[in-house]
Design a protein around this motif. Structure first.
Motif, mmCIF file in Angstrom:
data_model
loop_
_atom_site.group_PDB
_atom_site.id
_atom_site.type_symbol
_atom_site.label_atom_id
_atom_site.label_comp_id
_atom_site.label_asym_id
_atom_site.label_seq_id
_atom_site.Cartn_x
_atom_site.Cartn_y
_atom_site.Cartn_z
ATOM 1 N N MET A 1 -5.408 -4.475 8.395
ATOM 2 C CA MET A 1 -5.805 -4.716 7.031
ATOM 3 C C MET A 1 -4.568 -4.529 6.174
ATOM 4 S SD MET A 1 -8.429 -2.506 4.594
ATOM 5 C CE MET A 1 -8.743 -1.413 5.878
ATOM 6 N N LYS A 2 -4.316 -5.444 5.303
ATOM 7 C CA LYS A 2 -3.198 -5.352 4.381
ATOM 8 C C LYS A 2 -3.746 -5.016 3.006
ATOM 9 C CE LYS A 2 0.728 -7.815 2.581
ATOM 10 N NZ LYS A 2 1.473 -9.061 2.470
ATOM 11 N N ILE A 3 -3.135 -4.024 2.365
ATOM 12 C CA ILE A 3 -3.551 -3.627 1.021
ATOM 13 C C ILE A 3 -2.418 -3.957 0.066
ATOM 14 C CG2 ILE A 3 -4.247 -1.720 -0.472
ATOM 15 C CD1 ILE A 3 -5.356 -0.341 2.038
ATOM 16 N N ASN A 4 -2.736 -4.664 -0.987
ATOM 17 C CA ASN A 4 -1.755 -4.995 -2.018
ATOM 18 C C ASN A 4 -1.988 -4.114 -3.225
ATOM 19 O OD1 ASN A 4 -0.590 -7.234 -0.619
ATOM 20 N ND2 ASN A 4 -2.460 -8.375 -1.070
ATOM 21 N N THR A 5 -0.903 -3.622 -3.817
ATOM 22 C CA THR A 5 -1.000 -2.796 -5.019
ATOM 23 C C THR A 5 -0.201 -3.448 -6.133
ATOM 24 O OG1 THR A 5 -1.234 -0.799 -3.701
ATOM 25 C CG2 THR A 5 -0.585 -0.505 -5.990
ATOM 26 N N ASP A 6 -0.830 -3.615 -7.273
ATOM 27 C CA ASP A 6 -0.191 -4.187 -8.452
ATOM 28 C C ASP A 6 -0.075 -3.077 -9.489
ATOM 29 O OD1 ASP A 6 0.764 -5.767 -10.497
ATOM 30 O OD2 ASP A 6 -1.149 -6.746 -10.903
ATOM 31 N N LYS A 7 1.147 -2.648 -9.785
ATOM 32 C CA LYS A 7 1.358 -1.547 -10.740
ATOM 33 C C LYS A 7 1.814 -2.130 -12.070
ATOM 34 C CE LYS A 7 2.447 2.089 -7.500
ATOM 35 N NZ LYS A 7 2.020 3.406 -7.893
ATOM 36 N N HIS A 9 0.188 -0.958 -16.133
ATOM 37 C CA HIS A 9 -0.250 0.236 -16.860
ATOM 38 C C HIS A 9 -1.379 0.921 -16.104
ATOM 39 C CE1 HIS A 9 2.252 -0.944 -20.167
ATOM 40 N NE2 HIS A 9 1.675 -2.135 -20.166
ATOM 41 N N ARG A 10 -1.676 0.371 -14.957
ATOM 42 C CA ARG A 10 -2.725 0.886 -14.094
ATOM 43 C C ARG A 10 -2.410 0.437 -12.684
ATOM 44 N NH1 ARG A 10 -7.087 -3.424 -13.826
ATOM 45 N NH2 ARG A 10 -6.036 -5.224 -14.679
ATOM 46 N N ASP A 11 -3.021 1.045 -11.710
ATOM 47 C CA ASP A 11 -2.833 0.642 -10.318
ATOM 48 C C ASP A 11 -4.059 -0.126 -9.862
ATOM 49 O OD1 ASP A 11 -0.488 2.041 -10.372
ATOM 50 O OD2 ASP A 11 -1.212 3.732 -9.198
ATOM 51 N N VAL A 12 -3.849 -1.307 -9.351
ATOM 52 C CA VAL A 12 -4.930 -2.125 -8.810
ATOM 53 C C VAL A 12 -4.682 -2.269 -7.318
ATOM 54 C CG1 VAL A 12 -6.067 -4.368 -8.865
ATOM 55 C CG2 VAL A 12 -5.167 -3.373 -10.984
ATOM 56 N N HIS A 13 -5.592 -1.755 -6.505
ATOM 57 C CA HIS A 13 -5.487 -1.840 -5.055
ATOM 58 C C HIS A 13 -6.540 -2.834 -4.570
ATOM 59 C CE1 HIS A 13 -3.133 1.833 -5.413
ATOM 60 N NE2 HIS A 13 -4.130 2.330 -6.131
ATOM 61 N N ALA A 14 -6.117 -3.823 -3.805
ATOM 62 C CA ALA A 14 -7.053 -4.836 -3.316
ATOM 63 C C ALA A 14 -6.835 -5.045 -1.827
ATOM 64 C CB ALA A 14 -6.841 -6.156 -4.056
ATOM 65 N N ALA A 15 -7.923 -5.196 -1.104
ATOM 66 C CA ALA A 15 -7.844 -5.423 0.337
ATOM 67 C C ALA A 15 -8.942 -6.385 0.754
ATOM 68 C CB ALA A 15 -7.997 -4.110 1.092
ATOM 69 N N THR A 16 -8.691 -7.113 1.801
ATOM 70 C CA THR A 16 -9.708 -7.950 2.428
ATOM 71 C C THR A 16 -10.011 -7.337 3.789
ATOM 72 O OG1 THR A 16 -8.884 -9.916 1.307
ATOM 73 C CG2 THR A 16 -10.244 -10.263 3.267
ATOM 74 N N VAL A 17 -11.271 -7.039 4.022
ATOM 75 C CA VAL A 17 -11.694 -6.419 5.269
ATOM 76 C C VAL A 17 -12.467 -7.458 6.065
ATOM 77 C CG1 VAL A 17 -13.027 -4.541 6.305
ATOM 78 C CG2 VAL A 17 -11.833 -4.175 4.129
ATOM 79 N N ASP A 18 -12.062 -7.659 7.318
ATOM 80 C CA ASP A 18 -12.748 -8.582 8.208
ATOM 81 C C ASP A 18 -14.225 -8.186 8.319
ATOM 82 O OD1 ASP A 18 -12.508 -10.675 10.433
ATOM 83 O OD2 ASP A 18 -13.434 -8.964 11.472
#
Length: 77
Positions: A1-7, A9-18
Protein backbone atom coordinates in the motif's frame (compact mmCIF):
# COMPACT_ATOMS: atom_id res chain seq x y z
CA UNK A 1 0.00 0.00 0.00
CA UNK A 2 1.38 3.39 -0.91
CA UNK A 3 0.41 6.39 1.20
CA UNK A 4 0.74 9.89 -0.20
CA UNK A 5 1.01 12.91 2.09
CA UNK A 6 0.31 16.45 0.93
CA UNK A 7 1.64 19.05 3.39
CA UNK A 8 0.38 22.61 3.17
CA UNK A 9 -1.35 24.22 6.13
CA UNK A 10 -2.57 20.77 7.01
CA UNK A 11 -1.52 17.19 6.39
CA UNK A 12 -3.64 15.14 4.01
CA UNK A 13 -2.88 11.41 4.01
CA UNK A 14 -4.48 9.32 1.26
CA UNK A 15 -4.18 5.64 0.48
CA UNK A 16 -5.83 3.11 -1.78
CA UNK A 17 -6.37 -0.28 -0.16
CA UNK A 18 -6.92 -3.34 -2.34
CA UNK A 19 -10.42 -4.78 -1.80
CA UNK A 20 -9.08 -8.19 -0.77
CA UNK A 21 -6.84 -6.57 1.86
CA UNK A 22 -9.72 -4.43 3.15
CA UNK A 23 -12.00 -7.47 3.43
CA UNK A 24 -9.29 -9.38 5.32
CA UNK A 25 -8.86 -6.47 7.77
CA UNK A 26 -12.60 -6.36 8.42
CA UNK A 27 -12.80 -10.15 8.81
CA UNK A 28 -9.88 -10.05 11.28
CA UNK A 29 -11.76 -7.47 13.33
CA UNK A 30 -14.89 -9.65 13.42
CA UNK A 31 -12.81 -12.73 14.26
CA UNK A 32 -11.14 -10.86 17.13
CA UNK A 33 -14.55 -10.00 18.58
CA UNK A 34 -15.44 -13.69 18.79
CA UNK A 35 -11.98 -14.85 19.85
CA UNK A 36 -11.03 -16.71 16.68
CA UNK A 37 -7.90 -16.42 14.52
CA UNK A 38 -8.56 -16.47 10.78
CA UNK A 39 -5.39 -18.54 10.42
CA UNK A 40 -6.38 -21.04 13.12
CA UNK A 41 -6.79 -24.76 12.54
CA UNK A 42 -10.24 -25.56 11.20
CA UNK A 43 -11.10 -21.91 10.55
CA UNK A 44 -12.41 -20.85 7.16
CA UNK A 45 -13.82 -17.48 6.31
CA UNK A 46 -15.19 -15.35 3.52
CA UNK A 47 -16.08 -11.71 3.25
CA UNK A 48 -17.85 -9.89 0.45
CA UNK A 49 -19.48 -6.61 -0.47
CA UNK A 50 -23.25 -6.66 -0.58
CA UNK A 51 -25.61 -4.00 -1.89
CA UNK A 52 -29.19 -3.36 -0.87
CA UNK A 53 -31.71 -0.91 -2.22
CA UNK A 54 -33.39 1.23 0.43
CA UNK A 55 -35.77 4.15 0.34
CA UNK A 56 -32.75 6.47 0.72
CA UNK A 57 -30.68 4.82 -2.02
CA UNK A 58 -28.37 1.87 -2.46
CA UNK A 59 -26.34 0.96 0.63
CA UNK A 60 -23.22 -1.21 0.56
CA UNK A 61 -22.43 -3.57 3.43
CA UNK A 62 -19.55 -5.90 4.13
CA UNK A 63 -20.71 -9.38 5.06
CA UNK A 64 -18.35 -11.70 6.94
CA UNK A 65 -18.80 -15.41 7.59
CA UNK A 66 -16.31 -17.24 9.83
CA UNK A 67 -16.58 -20.99 10.35
CA UNK A 68 -14.65 -22.49 13.28
CA UNK A 69 -14.86 -26.24 12.61
CA UNK A 70 -14.21 -27.93 15.95
CA UNK A 71 -13.97 -31.37 14.35
CA UNK A 72 -10.82 -30.26 12.51
CA UNK A 73 -9.00 -29.50 15.77
CA UNK A 74 -6.77 -32.09 17.45
CA UNK A 75 -8.51 -33.90 20.31
CA UNK A 76 -7.25 -33.16 23.81
CA UNK A 77 -5.76 -36.24 25.25
Amino acid sequence: MKINTDKQHRDVHAATVDQDVALRIIAERVAGKVGVSLDGTGVTWRAWVSARDTSTGILHDIKVEIIDDHTAKPAAG
